[in-house]
Design an enzyme around this catalytic site. Structure first.
Site, PDB file in Angstrom:
ATOM      1  N   ARG A 149      41.245  42.640  32.460  1.00 32.09           N
ATOM      2  CA  ARG A 149      42.551  43.609  31.856  1.00 32.09           C
ATOM      3  C   ARG A 149      42.975  42.978  30.785  1.00 32.09           C
ATOM      4  NH1 ARG A 149      42.707  40.945  37.019  1.00 32.09           N
ATOM      5  NH2 ARG A 149      42.970  42.222  38.755  1.00 32.09           N
ATOM      6  N   LYS A 173      45.189  37.923  37.690  1.00 30.14           N
ATOM      7  CA  LYS A 173      46.609  38.418  38.581  1.00 30.14           C
ATOM      8  C   LYS A 173      47.039  37.100  39.678  1.00 30.14           C
ATOM      9  CE  LYS A 173      47.438  43.498  38.255  1.00 30.14           C
ATOM     10  NZ  LYS A 173      47.181  44.236  39.275  1.00 30.14           N
ATOM     11  N   HIS A 244      42.865  50.813  30.636  1.00 28.57           N
ATOM     12  CA  HIS A 244      42.080  50.180  32.207  1.00 28.57           C
ATOM     13  C   HIS A 244      40.840  51.199  31.032  1.00 28.57           C
ATOM     14  CE1 HIS A 244      43.928  46.980  33.561  1.00 28.57           C
ATOM     15  NE2 HIS A 244      44.712  47.742  35.027  1.00 28.57           N
ATOM     16  N   ARG A 247      37.500  48.954  30.914  1.00 25.72           N
ATOM     17  CA  ARG A 247      37.652  47.937  32.826  1.00 25.72           C
ATOM     18  C   ARG A 247      36.729  49.478  33.798  1.00 25.72           C
ATOM     19  NH1 ARG A 247      39.907  43.878  34.924  1.00 25.72           N
ATOM     20  NH2 ARG A 247      40.531  44.283  37.698  1.00 25.72           N
ATOM     21  N   HIS A 270      38.693  41.447  41.176  1.00 29.49           N
ATOM     22  CA  HIS A 270      39.268  41.610  42.873  1.00 29.49           C
ATOM     23  C   HIS A 270      39.492  41.237  43.971  1.00 29.49           C
ATOM     24  CE1 HIS A 270      39.231  46.431  40.959  1.00 29.49           C
ATOM     25  NE2 HIS A 270      40.107  45.846  40.635  1.00 29.49           N
ATOM     26  N   TYR A 279      35.793  53.343  43.325  1.00 30.04           N
ATOM     27  CA  TYR A 279      34.173  53.094  42.100  1.00 30.04           C
ATOM     28  C   TYR A 279      32.900  53.260  43.092  1.00 30.04           C
ATOM     29  CZ  TYR A 279      37.535  50.613  39.287  1.00 30.04           C
ATOM     30  OH  TYR A 279      37.929  49.815  38.148  1.00 30.04           O
TER      31      TYR A 279
END
Length: 298
Positions: A149, A173, A244, A247, A270, A279
């Site tokens: 990120r 995160k 992004h 990414r 994630h 994806y």
């Protein structure tokens, strides 16, 4: 004059920080959403403690009429659910008014990506004879090689990178730590930048920031986004970019080259596989070997 938001909002956000370690960006988004709901209630003679299920449904309908996107409304409802669970847990409410409120339907839009040729053009755009351009080239290489990120990229420090081991350590995160392989190209440009560019940018000022701004400080996300757009224009890449984009390209190209979805999940940081499954439209094979053997620039 704007009114002061209900202090319960700050109490809830402080509890979130203590319990879950959510990022500043996430907590800022929750603060904005809850404050808007608080203002909406106040304008109608209500308040957060007295709001029931009907008030929440009315607010969601109001947002729809105002043209808010379903995704932002889903984020609002997620924040409201956490907020009212907190109030119940603290004994400030007897019942959670969000229990029978459903999330608005959200589609799974495919993230915009770049072809490998477009990525090559973007990475080659900075003028590497200039310290600023050399820094940008190294940043773009790391961003693409590691799928970071932008916030993770600009906050990197020297001690988070091991060129000898070929990995970097980042905190995503919720302050979750992960190790990500760099790949040969990213290592090459990092070495070049550290040897010839970083000191010139710092001008003798002490800093542990890996990619400092021209003032020797940590670069903002907005500044780096401006730099990406500048180099994209030079590379002939039109609209559709986002912070992004690289990414997404990282994830898409890994899958195209045979990486397993769970490996991509781990590399992206994630916590939920469903986040990575957007994806899968590009996945053509399963992972057989390590990141360095599959990544187009590994």
């Amino acid at each position: 004059m704007s009114r002061t938001p209900d202090p319960l909002i700050d109490r809830f956000l402080d509890a979130l920080w203590l319990e879950k370690g959510l990022s500043d960006n996430t907590r800022s988004a929750y603060r904005t959403d809850l404050s808007l709901f608080d203002d909406w209630l106040h304008a109608r003679g209500g308040n957060l403690l007295a709001a029931g299920r009907e008030a929440i449904l009315d607010h969601l309908a109001w947002r729809l009429a105002q043209g808010y996107k379903a995704r932002s409304t889903a984020r609002l409802l997620s924040g409201l659910r956490g907020f009212y669970r907190y109030l119940v847990r603290e004994g400030l409410l007897e019942a959670d008014p969000t229990l029978r409120v459903e999330l608005p339907h959200i589609g799974q839009p495919l993230p915009k990506s770049l072809s490998e040729a477009q990525v090559e053009a973007l990475l080659a755009a900075p003028d590497v004879d200039d310290p600023l351009g050399l820094r940008d080239r190294a940043m773009l290489e790391v961003l693409y090689a590691c799928g970071l990120r932008v916030t993770e990229l600009v906050s990197l420090t020297l001690e988070q990178v091991s060129l000898r081991q070929g990995v970097l350590r980042t905190f995503g995160k919720g302050s979750k730590e992960r190790l990500v392989p760099l790949g040969l190209e990213a290592i090459h440009w990092l070495e070049h930048y550290l040897a010839q560019g970083r000191a010139a940018l710092l001008g003798g000022r002490p800093s542990d920031v890996l990619f400092p701004s021209q003032r020797g400080q940590m670069m903002t996300r907005q500044t780096f986004w401006y730099r990406i757009k500048l180099h994209a224009a030079a590379a002939g890449i039109g609209s559709g970019l986002s912070p992004h984009t690289l990414r997404h390209a990282f994830a898409t190209h890994l899958l195209n080259h045979g990486a397993d979805l769970r490996t991509v999940q781990m590399l992206l940081g994630h916590s939920n596989l469903s986040t990575t499954q957007i994806y899968t439209h590009v996945a053509r094979a399963r992972l057989q070997q390590l990141h360095a053997e599959h990544h187009p620039r590994g």
